[in-house]
Design a protein around this motif. Structure first.
Motif, PDB file in Angstrom:
ATOM      1  N   LYS A  40       0.823  -1.214   0.000  1.00 28.58           N
ATOM      2  CA  LYS A  40       0.000   0.000   0.000  1.00 28.58           C
ATOM      3  C   LYS A  40       0.850   1.255   0.000  1.00 28.58           C
ATOM      4  CE  LYS A  40      -1.854  -1.324   3.886  1.00 28.58           C
ATOM      5  NZ  LYS A  40      -1.153  -2.623   4.023  1.00 28.58           N
ATOM      6  N   THR A  41       1.830   1.289   0.927  1.00 33.86           N
ATOM      7  CA  THR A  41       2.663   2.489   1.048  1.00 33.86           C
ATOM      8  C   THR A  41       3.430   2.738  -0.251  1.00 33.86           C
ATOM      9  OG1 THR A  41       2.881   2.211   3.421  1.00 33.86           O
ATOM     10  CG2 THR A  41       4.575   3.519   2.343  1.00 33.86           C
ATOM     11  N   ARG A  42       3.965   1.642  -0.818  1.00 34.78           N
ATOM     12  CA  ARG A  42       4.738   1.793  -2.054  1.00 34.78           C
ATOM     13  C   ARG A  42       3.853   2.336  -3.175  1.00 34.78           C
ATOM     14  NH1 ARG A  42       9.662   0.604  -4.586  1.00 34.78           N
ATOM     15  NH2 ARG A  42       9.470   2.299  -6.039  1.00 34.78           N
ATOM     16  N   LEU A 147      -3.395   9.806   3.930  1.00 36.29           N
ATOM     17  CA  LEU A 147      -3.521   9.439   5.351  1.00 36.29           C
ATOM     18  C   LEU A 147      -3.163   7.971   5.458  1.00 36.29           C
ATOM     19  CD1 LEU A 147      -6.938  11.179   5.985  1.00 36.29           C
ATOM     20  CD2 LEU A 147      -4.676  12.022   6.679  1.00 36.29           C
ATOM     21  N   GLU A 148      -1.999   7.704   5.989  1.00 39.08           N
ATOM     22  CA  GLU A 148      -1.502   6.324   6.034  1.00 39.08           C
ATOM     23  C   GLU A 148      -1.959   5.604   7.308  1.00 39.08           C
ATOM     24  OE1 GLU A 148       0.172   4.108   4.131  1.00 39.08           O
ATOM     25  OE2 GLU A 148       2.190   4.888   3.726  1.00 39.08           O
ATOM     26  N   ASP A 149      -2.206   4.322   7.170  1.00 41.31           N
ATOM     27  CA  ASP A 149      -2.451   3.418   8.291  1.00 41.31           C
ATOM     28  C   ASP A 149      -3.649   3.831   9.145  1.00 41.31           C
ATOM     29  OD1 ASP A 149      -0.253   1.851   7.510  1.00 41.31           O
ATOM     30  OD2 ASP A 149       1.140   3.181   8.529  1.00 41.31           O
ATOM     31  N   LEU A 150      -4.772   4.027   8.458  1.00 41.69           N
ATOM     32  CA  LEU A 150      -5.988   4.458   9.162  1.00 41.69           C
ATOM     33  C   LEU A 150      -6.486   3.440  10.191  1.00 41.69           C
ATOM     34  CD1 LEU A 150      -7.990   6.056   6.218  1.00 41.69           C
ATOM     35  CD2 LEU A 150      -7.053   7.247   8.217  1.00 41.69           C
TER      36      LEU A 150
HETATM   37 MG    MG Z   1       2.456   0.868   4.815  1.00 42.42          MG
END
Ligand code: MG
Ligand code: ATP
Length: 446
Positions: A40-42, A147-150
């Motif tokens: 996801k982050t990538r 917004l990361e890691d909700l």
């Molecule tokens: Mg991540």
């Protein structure tokens, strides 16, 4: 060096379409779910790069795993701080909506929030955040807020997200939120929020799948920098089930001795490290995935000093003598941990390069060891308010079985939450107070 980006063309196209629509004044929210380590982050960092080359401004803020602590509005406070760099419009809004100033570090610049009734102030805060986002996006140059890691978001942040989705109409804004699907157990508080938002016409809901065999081959080539033999590729696919992080760890581990489970792969990596690096990793892991550097330093002093005869009685500040030799050890261990890709510096914090590694480190501690680390956090936070919040102190004191400190800190945390207009957090801290009082049992003679 980061691995070149592979696969995910359908997801990239969908996300870019959302960025382009925002550039034309059609805002939307994209919810990107997927298992831990799936990529996801990538994907969002790749998209952020693409969006930036098209003229978008990108602001990324992350939710942090603080156990049951929670910091109200954390990702939005972080985003707001970043957005101030976007110039005068934000400053102007801060003056117009004093409730917003509660999210910024205290300074003399902004008027102290007026004492108005909390519901009104909360609305002003939500509305202020929406206005700030709106002011940062322009025709042809939208704002992309990541917004990361909700799954780690606090209750207030979840409320802001719901408000934004309902409120955005013609702004040049696209919000991209990521969360871990495998963390959303049946009673997880984000679960109903995702279900509700996914039905909204302004929301695109994407589920990121593990790599297929073909995609994994491309990924393996990118990681190894060369063609990977089919046999090995098959083993990696079998063991990683297409999960990018698992696959990467397997590909980077020794060919001859690939341990069966990912936990073993990660443990093997930790075993190869200097004991001081492992110690630092343990301290960071007990704090969640990240820790501010000054707090880590204070905890390190208390924790490394704990075995000496005088340690627990060292008292406030005693272990903090400037230039203590353990500072040099810590600095070296942190440098080594960063070089070994265990930790990464993120602003003034140190974070695990990957949350899964943090989980393995935390899970491998014996119960007594975990309590000792929590005790070091409790001592550090109790000695110096500036190192963290009352909520953090309450959390560590409770985990260190120090109920009196946990009780007093929980009361303070409830006050802090009330001041920040975060009623759910206030309530949660008050519930903790009740539990602690009950756990203490009736007063003698009662
Ligand atoms: Mg991540
Ligand atoms: N499409 C891709 N191309 C190249 N590398 C990738 C891709 N997807 C993932 N990776 C790599 O795989 C690893 C795990 O990916 P990432 O950190 O994005 O996972 P995640 O879904 O954000 O995990 P978490 O839920 O734990 O935050 C990273 O090192 C990342 O660089």
């Amino acid at each position: 060096m980061t691995t070149p980006f592979v696969a995910r063309s359908a997801e990239v196209a969908r996300l870019l379409a959302a960025v382009d629509a925002a550039a034309r004044g059609r805002p939307s929210t994209v919810l990107l779910g997927g298992d831990a380590g799936v990529g996801k982050t990538r994907l969002v960092t790749h998209l952020a790069d693409l969006a930036a080359t098209r003229g978008a401004s990108v602001v990324t803020a992350a939710c942090v795993d603080l156990g049951d602590v929670g910091v109200p509005y954390l990702p939005f406070a972080e985003a707001l701080g970043r957005l101030r760099a976007h110039g005068a419009a934000v400053e102007h809004l801060l003056r117009e909506r004093p409730a917003l100033a509660r999210l910024l570090p205290p300074s003399g610049e902004h008027p102290a929030p007026a004492a108005v009734d909390d519901e009104a102030a909360r609305l002003q805060l939500f509305d202020g955040l929406a206005s700030v986002l709106a002011a940062a996006g322009h025709e042809g140059a939208p704002l992309m807020l990541v917004l990361e890691d909700l799954h780690w978001a606090d209750a207030s942040s979840r409320d802001v997200l719901r408000y934004l989705v309902a409120r955005l109409r013609t702004e040049h804004v696209v919000v991209v939120g990521t969360y871990r699907t495998d963390d959303l157990h049946r009673r997880h508080p984000l679960r109903p929020v995702v279900a509700e938002l996914a039905r909204h016409p302004g929301v695109d809901h994407l589920e990121l799948r593990p790599f297929t065999a073909e995609e994994l081959a491309a990924f393996a080539r990118a990681v190894a920098g060369r063609e990977v033999p089919p046999d090995r590729l098959r083993t990696v696919l079998e063991r990683s089930e297409g999960n990018a992080y698992f696959a990467q760890e397997l590909l980077e581990s020794d060919d001859d001795a690939v341990p069966w489970s990912l936990g073993d792969v990660l443990r093997a990596r930790l075993d190869a490290l200097d004991p001081a690096v492992v110690d630092v990793a343990r301290l960071v892991a007990v704090s969640g995935r990240t820790v501010p550097e000054p707090l880590l330093r204070a905890v390190w002093h208390r924790w490394t000093g704990r075995d000496t005869a005088t340690a627990p009685a060292a008292g406030p500040g005693a272990a903090d003598a400037p230039g203590a030799p353990s500072d040099a050890v810590l600095d070296r261990a942190v440098r080594d941990a960063v070089a070994a890709h265990v930790l990464v510096p993120e602003a003034d914090r140190l974070a695990f390069r990957h949350a899964l590694l943090a989980e393995v480190v935390a899970a491998d501690l014996l119960p007594g060891e975990t309590v000792a680390v929590h005790r070091a956090y409790r001592d550090a936070l109790a000695d110096d308010d500036a190192l963290g919040s009352a909520a953090q102190l309450a959390h560590h004191a409770r985990a260190a079985h120090d109920l009196p400190t946990a009780l007093v800190a929980s009361l303070r945390a409830a006050d802090d939450a009330a001041r920040l207009l975060a009623p759910q957090d206030e309530l949660r801290h008050l519930e903790t107070v009740l539990e602690l009082v009950e756990a203490a049992g009736p007063a003698p003679g009662a």
